[in-house]
Design an enzyme around this catalytic site. Sequence first.
Site, short mmCIF file in Angstrom:
data_model
loop_
_atom_site.label_atom_id
_atom_site.label_comp_id
_atom_site.label_asym_id
_atom_site.label_seq_id
_atom_site.Cartn_x
_atom_site.Cartn_y
_atom_site.Cartn_z
N GLY A 10 48.81 53.80 41.02
CA GLY A 10 48.82 52.41 40.60
C GLY A 10 47.60 52.04 39.80
O GLY A 10 46.81 52.90 39.39
N PHE A 14 40.81 46.24 37.50
CA PHE A 14 39.97 46.76 36.43
C PHE A 14 39.80 48.28 36.53
O PHE A 14 38.76 48.82 36.17
CB PHE A 14 38.60 46.09 36.47
N ASP A 131 42.52 35.81 44.00
CA ASP A 131 43.79 36.35 43.49
C ASP A 131 44.71 36.79 44.63
O ASP A 131 45.25 37.90 44.63
CB ASP A 131 43.52 37.52 42.55
#
Length: 353
Positions: A10, A14, A131
Amino acid sequence: MDWVRGEVVGHGSFGKVNLAIPIKQNTQFLPSMVVKSCGVSHSATLIDEKKILDELNGCPEIVQCYGDSYSFENGEKLYNVLLEYASGGSLAEKIKNSKNHKLLEFEVSGYTKGILKGLQYVHEIGYVHCDIKLQNILLSEDGKVKIADFGLAKRVGTKKDDNLRCELRGTPLYMSPEMVTRGDQGTLADIWALGCVVAEMVTGVPVYKFSDVTELLMAIGVKNQLPEIPETLSEEGKDFLRKCFVKDPRNRWTAEMLLKHPFVADHDDTVTFTEIPSTSPKCPFDFPDWVSDECGQLSVTCSITCLPLPENQEKLNWSSGSGGNLPTDRLRELVSEFRPEFEWSCDGWVTVR
């Protein structure tokens, strides 16, 4: 610890994520690990994420960090962070693979309690995740919650330069009203995002249904449009979401308060899991207005015309110039043309020691 880079599983905010396979298999306990890597010239954010994870070490609801290292691969110096491998995948994958693409309320309650435990710890240490979303809530092999991806996290109360005050940090679908209108992102912004996650677990669809990001931001920040609370939820569940979806963050419940709410307080932390994916969580980058190379780097266009489904949502972490103080002025700036450029390559990974 000596290790070799395994298959790609994955991408983080960043950096690229691979399995990390320890070379010495005969040592005592070797945890399942992944390694998040990026070029040294672009490693500032990953270095900050590692420092944050070190401070958060010890919370079972947060992905653990096992250290960092540097390596040379194909002529490039890389910065690597070793992380706990959550083999159960993400909540986004869990929902995708569940019957009717939604979860039972009993499961939702259990996962929500785990997320709240992690958020309470994050907030107590003095950070905002920034997030929280389905893709960043991972599951261990036994189905326990692991909050991941602190690439956008920040210290509570930290402010950007005044010239960069029009920052958007996070994923649009989960942004709180105060974030959209004023750029304020305290711990209560994570609670708003948690409410979005809970509603999405119940229904299997995003809390807002807009095809345009500008319309979405206007609905959240100017029109005071609150997310719809699922009718299928119990009264306790509905009341829980009402405590999350409060426009004024001063009146929004904290993680500590929500842990005492009946919707999660009576849950025994035992959740029945079925069809747990065997792959690691991923963050697809296929939104038409986001151009991504195979390393997961983004080329962001702020004049976005199409809002992706949750599994394709990307992060916004960009700034533009100054303007008026009204929410409408700020939103005009946020959707103006601006394109940060990222240039680096990560072809041909090799064995690392």
